[in-house]
Structure formats: structure tokens, C-alpha cells
Design a protein around this motif. Sequence first.
Motif, PDB file in Angstrom:
ATOM      1  N   LEU A   1       0.857  -1.189   0.000  1.00 29.04           N
ATOM      2  CA  LEU A   1       0.000   0.000   0.000  1.00 29.04           C
ATOM      3  C   LEU A   1       0.887   1.231   0.000  1.00 29.04           C
ATOM      4  O   LEU A   1       1.824   1.328   0.793  1.00 29.04           O
ATOM      5  CB  LEU A   1      -0.905   0.013   1.229  1.00 29.04           C
ATOM      6  N   ALA A   2       0.604   2.181  -0.900  1.00 24.93           N
ATOM      7  CA  ALA A   2       1.331   3.455  -0.951  1.00 24.93           C
ATOM      8  C   ALA A   2       0.313   4.577  -0.963  1.00 24.93           C
ATOM      9  O   ALA A   2      -0.538   4.635  -1.856  1.00 24.93           O
ATOM     10  CB  ALA A   2       2.219   3.525  -2.194  1.00 24.93           C
ATOM     11  N   THR A   3       0.374   5.457   0.016  1.00 26.86           N
ATOM     12  CA  THR A   3      -0.614   6.525   0.150  1.00 26.86           C
ATOM     13  C   THR A   3       0.047   7.901   0.071  1.00 26.86           C
ATOM     14  O   THR A   3       1.247   8.039   0.271  1.00 26.86           O
ATOM     15  CB  THR A   3      -1.381   6.417   1.485  1.00 26.86           C
ATOM     16  N   ALA A   4      -0.792   8.896  -0.211  1.00 26.13           N
ATOM     17  CA  ALA A   4      -0.306  10.261  -0.367  1.00 26.13           C
ATOM     18  C   ALA A   4      -0.310  11.038   0.937  1.00 26.13           C
ATOM     19  O   ALA A   4      -0.086  12.250   0.930  1.00 26.13           O
ATOM     20  CB  ALA A   4      -1.137  11.003  -1.417  1.00 26.13           C
ATOM     21  N   ASP A   5      -0.546  10.356   2.033  1.00 26.24           N
ATOM     22  CA  ASP A   5      -0.407  10.997   3.337  1.00 26.24           C
ATOM     23  C   ASP A   5      -0.313   9.925   4.417  1.00 26.24           C
ATOM     24  O   ASP A   5      -0.657   8.755   4.200  1.00 26.24           O
ATOM     25  CB  ASP A   5      -1.545  11.979   3.620  1.00 26.24           C
ATOM     26  N   GLU A   6       0.167  10.330   5.584  1.00 24.42           N
ATOM     27  CA  GLU A   6       0.333   9.396   6.685  1.00 24.42           C
ATOM     28  C   GLU A   6      -1.008   9.054   7.340  1.00 24.42           C
ATOM     29  O   GLU A   6      -1.185   7.953   7.869  1.00 24.42           O
ATOM     30  CB  GLU A   6       1.305   9.979   7.707  1.00 24.42           C
ATOM     31  N   ALA A   7      -1.950   9.990   7.303  1.00 27.02           N
ATOM     32  CA  ALA A   7      -3.249   9.751   7.938  1.00 27.02           C
ATOM     33  C   ALA A   7      -3.990   8.599   7.280  1.00 27.02           C
ATOM     34  O   ALA A   7      -4.619   7.775   7.964  1.00 27.02           O
ATOM     35  CB  ALA A   7      -4.091  11.028   7.886  1.00 27.02           C
ATOM     36  N   SER A   8      -3.935   8.517   5.952  1.00 26.37           N
ATOM     37  CA  SER A   8      -4.589   7.405   5.259  1.00 26.37           C
ATOM     38  C   SER A   8      -3.917   6.087   5.611  1.00 26.37           C
ATOM     39  O   SER A   8      -4.592   5.082   5.895  1.00 26.37           O
ATOM     40  CB  SER A   8      -4.542   7.622   3.744  1.00 26.37           C
ATOM     41  N   MET A   9      -2.588   6.071   5.608  1.00 29.09           N
ATOM     42  CA  MET A   9      -1.870   4.853   5.962  1.00 29.09           C
ATOM     43  C   MET A   9      -2.222   4.405   7.376  1.00 29.09           C
ATOM     44  O   MET A   9      -2.281   3.201   7.669  1.00 29.09           O
ATOM     45  CB  MET A   9      -0.364   5.079   5.847  1.00 29.09           C
TER      46      MET A   9
ATOM     47  N   GLU B   1     -12.017  14.792   2.209  1.00 30.52           N
ATOM     48  CA  GLU B   1     -11.550  13.626   2.956  1.00 30.52           C
ATOM     49  C   GLU B   1     -10.348  12.925   2.341  1.00 30.52           C
ATOM     50  O   GLU B   1      -9.769  12.034   2.962  1.00 30.52           O
ATOM     51  CB  GLU B   1     -12.695  12.615   3.121  1.00 30.52           C
ATOM     52  N   VAL B   2      -9.959  13.289   1.128  1.00 27.40           N
ATOM     53  CA  VAL B   2      -8.804  12.642   0.500  1.00 27.40           C
ATOM     54  C   VAL B   2      -7.578  13.544   0.643  1.00 27.40           C
ATOM     55  O   VAL B   2      -7.700  14.765   0.830  1.00 27.40           O
ATOM     56  CB  VAL B   2      -9.086  12.304  -0.971  1.00 27.40           C
ATOM     57  N   PRO B   3      -6.367  12.983   0.576  1.00 33.39           N
ATOM     58  CA  PRO B   3      -5.153  13.773   0.843  1.00 33.39           C
ATOM     59  C   PRO B   3      -5.036  15.056   0.037  1.00 33.39           C
ATOM     60  O   PRO B   3      -4.716  16.120   0.585  1.00 33.39           O
ATOM     61  CB  PRO B   3      -4.030  12.790   0.522  1.00 33.39           C
ATOM     62  N   CYS B   4      -5.290  14.989  -1.279  1.00 34.18           N
ATOM     63  CA  CYS B   4      -5.137  16.204  -2.086  1.00 34.18           C
ATOM     64  C   CYS B   4      -6.160  17.264  -1.710  1.00 34.18           C
ATOM     65  O   CYS B   4      -5.907  18.463  -1.858  1.00 34.18           O
ATOM     66  CB  CYS B   4      -5.207  15.882  -3.576  1.00 34.18           C
ATOM     67  N   GLY B   5      -7.316  16.836  -1.187  1.00 34.14           N
ATOM     68  CA  GLY B   5      -8.312  17.790  -0.716  1.00 34.14           C
ATOM     69  C   GLY B   5      -7.910  18.425   0.592  1.00 34.14           C
ATOM     70  O   GLY B   5      -8.087  19.638   0.798  1.00 34.14           O
ATOM     71  N   LYS B   6      -7.347  17.632   1.494  1.00 33.66           N
ATOM     72  CA  LYS B   6      -6.883  18.161   2.776  1.00 33.66           C
ATOM     73  C   LYS B   6      -5.785  19.202   2.561  1.00 33.66           C
ATOM     74  O   LYS B   6      -5.771  20.252   3.216  1.00 33.66           O
ATOM     75  CB  LYS B   6      -6.365  17.025   3.648  1.00 33.66           C
ATOM     76  N   VAL B   7      -4.866  18.900   1.654  1.00 37.29           N
ATOM     77  CA  VAL B   7      -3.782  19.845   1.366  1.00 37.29           C
ATOM     78  C   VAL B   7      -4.341  21.112   0.728  1.00 37.29           C
ATOM     79  O   VAL B   7      -3.925  22.230   1.056  1.00 37.29           O
ATOM     80  CB  VAL B   7      -2.720  19.200   0.454  1.00 37.29           C
TER      81      VAL B   7
END
Length: 246
Positions: free
Chosen positions: A80-88, A137-143
Motif C-alpha cells: 500500500l502506498a498513500t499520499a499521506d500518513e493519515a490514510s496509511m 476527505e482525501v489527501p489532495c483535498g486536505k492539502v
Amino acid sequence: MTRLAALVLLLPLAACGGGDDGASAADGKLTVLAAASLTDVFEQLATPFEEEHDVDVTFAFGSSTDLAEQVADGAPGDVLATADEASMQLAEDAGATGEVETFATNVLTIAVPKGNPAGIESLDDLAGATWVRCADEVPCGKVAVAVLEDAGVTAEPVSLEEDVRATLDKVISGEADAGLVYATDAVAAADDVDAVEIPGAEEELTSYVAATLGQSEDADLAADWVAWVTSGEGQAILRDAGFGSP
């Protein structure tokens, strides 16, 4: 090399009972679940890995949050590779991951159709424009939310997209005057879009993390993929695609 078309193909292990029903390294395949913004660079990274290990790398690209939730529910996969630590963390909390490695960073930019017909030169120009960004709720949205708040911009998007590639597609198709995407996505679509840098966006860096999955049927091969992505050669490929060092 193949790519899974949709997350719905990732059935929970409880439903398939493990064995041969799930794509796994044991079948001569390595299944990597990865953030949509990693699509192009991971496909580049797969070619030498496949040649060295005599294995097919199969990808499922999508929202980091959705992928991590699938993993937490027992979906088959090896990495699994995610665009943020929160998702991981969602997958970690479920006890589904091995050691988590940070392997790249990214920064937000404004993508506009080639030639920038709406004349978007800064975040302030989003007011009155037709623009899009990722869902909250997704990483690019949070950023995106953080960058907009930092800049004091209150303009509202016309739509919120499921991931960064869906956001980029709205710009490429001409449905939006602008979209907030990662810099690497604008690089990958350079024939179709221009990028407008956001001053101060580096204060809200995105960190990419990867981990092997407990449900992998070949933990050693899964670990080899993570090692490859974090190796000197793998890092060079990531840098060429516009990613920053971890």
C-alpha cells in the motif's frame, strides 16, 4: 504489466478465502495499491522491477483513503502506498501493514488548460472562475484546504473530485478553468495543461508513505518493492517525475 480498473475488483479476503482468488505475488504478480497521483511514476518504476524479479506488477490506483479502508477491511494486495500518513494510519490501526516508509514529497499547484485562457495567475484569481479540487476527505483535498486557508482564499470550487486525477481530468477536458493538483500531475500532463505555482505551498508538503501488507502471499517480494522505491535508483526516477525527496 496490467492495471486494475476499479477498487470494486479488490474483494475482501473473507469473501475470496485467500488462496488463488486474490491477485498476489504467489501467482507471479505483485499487487500494489497506490494513490492516484503515483500512477505515472509507479508504472515507470514497475518496468525494471518486473525484469529483475520476473514478476508482473499489477496496480490499483485511487484515493489513498479509499485504498487504506479497503486494506483495513481485508482486501487482497501486497503493498500500500498513500499520499499521506493519515490514510496509511487507517491500515496500520487495522494491523494490516508492516513498517511504514516515507519515500517522496509533493507540493500543490494550480493546473490550467494549455495557454491559460482564463488568465489564472494566483489563488486569488479563483474567485469568479470555474475551478475544482479534491474532496475534503482525501489527501489532495486536505492539502488544498490548508493551502487555501493559509492564503486567506475563500472562493468555492464548482465540484469536489474523488482524487487528484479526476481533478486534473476536469481541467484537461476544459470543464474547469483551473484545478488544484500536485505539481507532479501537472508535469505528467504537460502537453495538456500549464502549471501556476502557489507561493508558500511548500509549507503544506504532501508526504508519500508505503508499507508491505500482512495479507501478502510473498512478503519478501513486497518488501523488495518498497526497497526499490526507496533506493537511490528509484528515488532518481521519482525526482525526474517531479517528486521531492522524503
